[in-house]
Design an enzyme around this catalytic site. Structure first.
Site, PDB file in Angstrom:
ATOM      1  N   ASP A  42       2.787  -5.740   7.718  1.00 56.50           N
ATOM      2  CA  ASP A  42       1.753  -4.943   7.794  1.00 56.50           C
ATOM      3  C   ASP A  42       0.494  -5.866   7.614  1.00 56.50           C
ATOM      4  O   ASP A  42       0.506  -6.577   6.629  1.00 56.50           O
ATOM      5  CB  ASP A  42       1.650  -3.749   6.398  1.00 56.50           C
ATOM      6  CG  ASP A  42       0.361  -2.957   6.183  1.00 56.50           C
ATOM      7  OD1 ASP A  42      -0.669  -3.382   6.787  1.00 56.50           O
ATOM      8  OD2 ASP A  42       0.500  -1.877   5.664  1.00 56.50           O
ATOM      9  N   ARG A  49     -12.542  -4.487  -6.607  1.00 59.42           N
ATOM     10  CA  ARG A  49     -12.202  -5.391  -5.395  1.00 59.42           C
ATOM     11  C   ARG A  49     -13.670  -5.877  -4.541  1.00 59.42           C
ATOM     12  O   ARG A  49     -14.441  -4.935  -4.412  1.00 59.42           O
ATOM     13  CB  ARG A  49     -11.300  -4.842  -4.357  1.00 59.42           C
ATOM     14  CG  ARG A  49     -10.090  -4.460  -4.735  1.00 59.42           C
ATOM     15  CD  ARG A  49      -9.139  -3.831  -3.690  1.00 59.42           C
ATOM     16  NE  ARG A  49      -9.907  -2.932  -2.568  1.00 59.42           N
ATOM     17  CZ  ARG A  49      -9.176  -2.378  -1.616  1.00 59.42           C
ATOM     18  NH1 ARG A  49      -8.049  -2.852  -1.043  1.00 59.42           N
ATOM     19  NH2 ARG A  49      -9.789  -1.655  -0.807  1.00 59.42           N
ATOM     20  N   TYR A  76      -9.980  -0.664  11.190  1.00 62.67           N
ATOM     21  CA  TYR A  76     -11.393  -0.203  10.634  1.00 62.67           C
ATOM     22  C   TYR A  76     -11.766  -1.124   9.392  1.00 62.67           C
ATOM     23  O   TYR A  76     -12.722  -0.854   8.977  1.00 62.67           O
ATOM     24  CB  TYR A  76     -11.015   1.138  10.263  1.00 62.67           C
ATOM     25  CG  TYR A  76     -10.022   1.426   9.547  1.00 62.67           C
ATOM     26  CD1 TYR A  76      -9.922   1.026   8.091  1.00 62.67           C
ATOM     27  CD2 TYR A  76      -8.951   2.077   9.992  1.00 62.67           C
ATOM     28  CE1 TYR A  76      -8.713   1.399   7.428  1.00 62.67           C
ATOM     29  CE2 TYR A  76      -7.823   2.413   9.410  1.00 62.67           C
ATOM     30  CZ  TYR A  76      -7.779   2.113   8.004  1.00 62.67           C
ATOM     31  OH  TYR A  76      -6.562   2.497   7.375  1.00 62.67           O
ATOM     32  N   LYS A  77     -10.978  -2.351   9.097  1.00 58.89           N
ATOM     33  CA  LYS A  77     -11.315  -3.041   8.054  1.00 58.89           C
ATOM     34  C   LYS A  77     -12.208  -4.132   8.463  1.00 58.89           C
ATOM     35  O   LYS A  77     -13.210  -4.224   9.037  1.00 58.89           O
ATOM     36  CB  LYS A  77     -10.529  -3.581   6.999  1.00 58.89           C
ATOM     37  CG  LYS A  77      -9.635  -2.332   6.468  1.00 58.89           C
ATOM     38  CD  LYS A  77      -8.402  -2.845   5.698  1.00 58.89           C
ATOM     39  CE  LYS A  77      -7.304  -1.676   5.220  1.00 58.89           C
ATOM     40  NZ  LYS A  77      -8.092  -0.724   4.303  1.00 58.89           N
ATOM     41  N   PHE A  95       0.732  -1.200   0.069  1.00 55.19           N
ATOM     42  CA  PHE A  95       0.118  -0.033  -0.082  1.00 55.19           C
ATOM     43  C   PHE A  95       1.058   1.096   0.098  1.00 55.19           C
ATOM     44  O   PHE A  95       1.956   1.307   0.788  1.00 55.19           O
ATOM     45  CB  PHE A  95      -0.750   0.066   1.409  1.00 55.19           C
ATOM     46  CG  PHE A  95      -1.906   0.938   1.275  1.00 55.19           C
ATOM     47  CD1 PHE A  95      -3.153   0.687   0.575  1.00 55.19           C
ATOM     48  CD2 PHE A  95      -1.757   2.204   1.980  1.00 55.19           C
ATOM     49  CE1 PHE A  95      -4.106   1.751   0.453  1.00 55.19           C
ATOM     50  CE2 PHE A  95      -2.781   3.158   1.577  1.00 55.19           C
ATOM     51  CZ  PHE A  95      -3.988   2.917   0.877  1.00 55.19           C
TER      52      PHE A  95
HETATM   53  C1  LIG Z   1      -1.972  -2.390   3.410  1.00 55.04           C
HETATM   54  C2  LIG Z   1      -2.315  -1.109   4.027  1.00 55.04           C
HETATM   55  N1  LIG Z   1      -1.352  -0.363   4.680  1.00 55.04           N
HETATM   56  C3  LIG Z   1      -1.818   0.880   5.229  1.00 55.04           C
HETATM   57  C4  LIG Z   1      -3.064   1.555   4.986  1.00 55.04           C
HETATM   58  C5  LIG Z   1      -3.118   2.783   5.572  1.00 55.04           C
HETATM   59  O1  LIG Z   1      -3.424   2.782   6.728  1.00 55.04           O
HETATM   60  P1  LIG Z   1      -4.015   4.221   7.527  1.00 55.04           P
HETATM   61  O2  LIG Z   1      -4.856   5.144   6.658  1.00 55.04           O
HETATM   62  O3  LIG Z   1      -4.585   3.657   8.672  1.00 55.04           O
HETATM   63  O4  LIG Z   1      -2.547   5.053   7.786  1.00 55.04           O
HETATM   64  C6  LIG Z   1      -4.038   0.730   4.173  1.00 55.04           C
HETATM   65  C7  LIG Z   1      -5.298   1.217   3.866  1.00 55.04           C
HETATM   66  O5  LIG Z   1      -6.165   0.894   3.329  1.00 55.04           O
HETATM   67  C8  LIG Z   1      -3.720  -0.567   3.799  1.00 55.04           C
HETATM   68  O6  LIG Z   1      -4.542  -1.093   3.111  1.00 55.04           O
END
Ligand SMILES: Cc1ncc(COP(=O)(O)O)c(C=O)c1O
Length: 424
Positions: free
Chosen positions: A208, A383, A233-234, A133
């Site tokens: 992650d 998705r 939150y997911k 991400f």
């Molecule tokens: C794999 C991954 N890492 C990090 C994040 C971003 O996280 P945050 O907005 O909580 O910093 C996301 C957001 O969807 C994600 O899918």
């Protein structure tokens, strides 16, 4: 269940029969699902648990409204990042005292990765994935800059098309930062195998877990991993903006020097000393005042997770994703070419399926207008997240019905579906 076993006789009645014998089906009652919606975006924002509003309301009126400042002690506010972390621990294969709540995943990744790199002094390379991400890569740029001593640390990017981890690992690598389940394709890494390779090169690994916490069984300690971060939150349904978490293996606690040294991570915050002294254990990863109203939302959702067997979640998740792919294979791909990019092999798949379509954005908007909510990731992936606690087999059948109709009628070509919102 194999794909072929589902194929011959599948129809909507098969799906409702699967729902009737589904041990997780009663869980759906514990969530608020709006009428007319098939929600397949729990991999982006989980659904509201039924009792969250009342719980948050109670925290506001009683703990804040009546308890006021006393609640820092009386309601355990100060300890929340650790006590709630302890409730996340069983979901990720961690021990009590190894998980603490953070701010956003981005901030927590920074916090954990700086600590990891500092544990490998003299090594100047960070390995990451091109498909991470993007925020992870952006935060790593800051780590490279901060810890480089004038010249940024080197970044080596791997990808499924190469270079591979084996290609880039050597004695210069300090840390490898990977997302266990890929946010675009849903492809899952073998955590134990990757961690073993990273350790063999003398490096540390930061995972992650945004797309794996609450989606697949995770065994951080079993895999001998070093650090991990994730969001709540997911799949964990903590609510929009609910806090991230940080895990560090106990063996690293005493030596870890996180990036941000705030007062909540101090050994004796209420001594108000001039100099920083890290708290013992995982609490040194804390920074400042926790977002307690968001934490309350997360606590409510963890009440549900306390009652859930992750193995049962995994079993249903695989059946849902397999059913969806099988229906796409038989009903959609032969006519419109749209096809899954998500691995078929169950050990390599998280709890989402992504389909490639050139005009995926418009197709998804047309689906959303018809009540089937997924999302789009540029340039061409739609998705669908499958969340076993509230997604039924009949939902899968009905969603494919709507997708088939959207493709057959080509309604997605209407200009209104091309207009892009800020969030896709
Ligand atoms: C794999 C991954 N890492 C990090 C994040 C971003 O996280 P945050 O907005 O909580 O910093 C996301 C957001 O969807 C994600 O899918």
């Amino acid at each position: 269940m194999s794909t072929t076993s589902l194929r011959p006789a599948i129809d909507r009645a098969t799906c409702t029969a699967l729902d009737e014998s589904d041990p997780l089906a009663p869980m759906r009652e514990r969530f608020v699902l709006p009428d007319g919606v098939i929600y397949l975006d729990g991999n982006s924002l989980g659904v509201l648990p039924r009792h969250t509003a009342a719980h948050v309301q109670r925290v506001i009126t009683e703990e804040w409204g009546t308890g006021l400042i006393r609640s820092w002690n009386d309601a355990g506010w100060f300890a929340k990042p650790r006590t709630v972390g302890d409730r996340i621990a069983p979901l990720i294969g961690a021990d009590a005292g190894e998980v603490v709540l953070g701010d956003s995943t981005s901030a927590s990744l920074f916090q954990a990765t700086v600590a990891a790199v500092r544990l490998r002094p003299g090594r100047r390379v960070i390995v990451a994935e091109r498909g991470n991400f993007p925020t992870d890569l952006y935060m790593l740029e800051a780590v490279q800059e901060l810890l480089g001593g004038g010249t940024p640390l080197e970044r080596r990017l791997i990808s499924d098309d190469g270079p591979t981890l084996d290609d880039v690992l050597d004695e210069h690598v300090a840390v490898v930062v990977l997302t266990q389940v890929d946010y675009r394709t849903g492809r899952m890494h073998d955590m134990a195998e990757v961690t073993r390779k990273v350790h063999a090169a003398g490096a540390l690994v930061v995972w992650d877990l945004c797309h794996s916490a609450g989606a697949v069984p995770i065994d951080l300690n079993g895999a001998d991993a070093d650090f991990a971060v994730g969001c709540t939150y997911k799949y964990l349904n903590g609510g929009p903006g609910s806090p991230s978490f940080i895990w560090a293996a106990t063996r690293h606690h005493d030596a870890a020097r996180p990036a941000l040294t705030g007062w909540h991570g101090h050994a004796r915050p209420f001594d108000f000393t001039v100099d920083y002294a890290p708290a013992p254990g995982i609490e040194r990863f804390r920074v400042g005042t926790p977002q307690l109203l968001s934490v309350a939302g997360l606590e409510a959702s963890l009440d549900i997770w306390d009652d859930v067997d992750m193995e049962a979640v995994r079993e249903k998740s695989l059946r849902l994703t397999e059913l969806f792919m099988s229906l796409v294979d038989t009903r959609l791909t032969p006519h419109w070419g749209i096809e899954p990019v998500t691995p078929r092999e169950s050990v390599r798949r998280g709890s989402q399926v992504s389909l490639r379509h050139e005009d995926g954005y418009a197709v998804m908007q047309a689906l959303i207008e018809r009540g089937v909510i997924g999302d789009f990731r540029a340039p061409d992936l739609i998705r669908f997240g499958f969340t076993p606690l509230y997604t039924s087999y009949a939902d899968v059948w009905d969603a494919v019905d709507v997708l088939e109709d959207v493709l057959r009628t080509e309604i997605w070509r209407e200009p209104r579906f091309a207009r892009r919102g800020t969030v896709t």
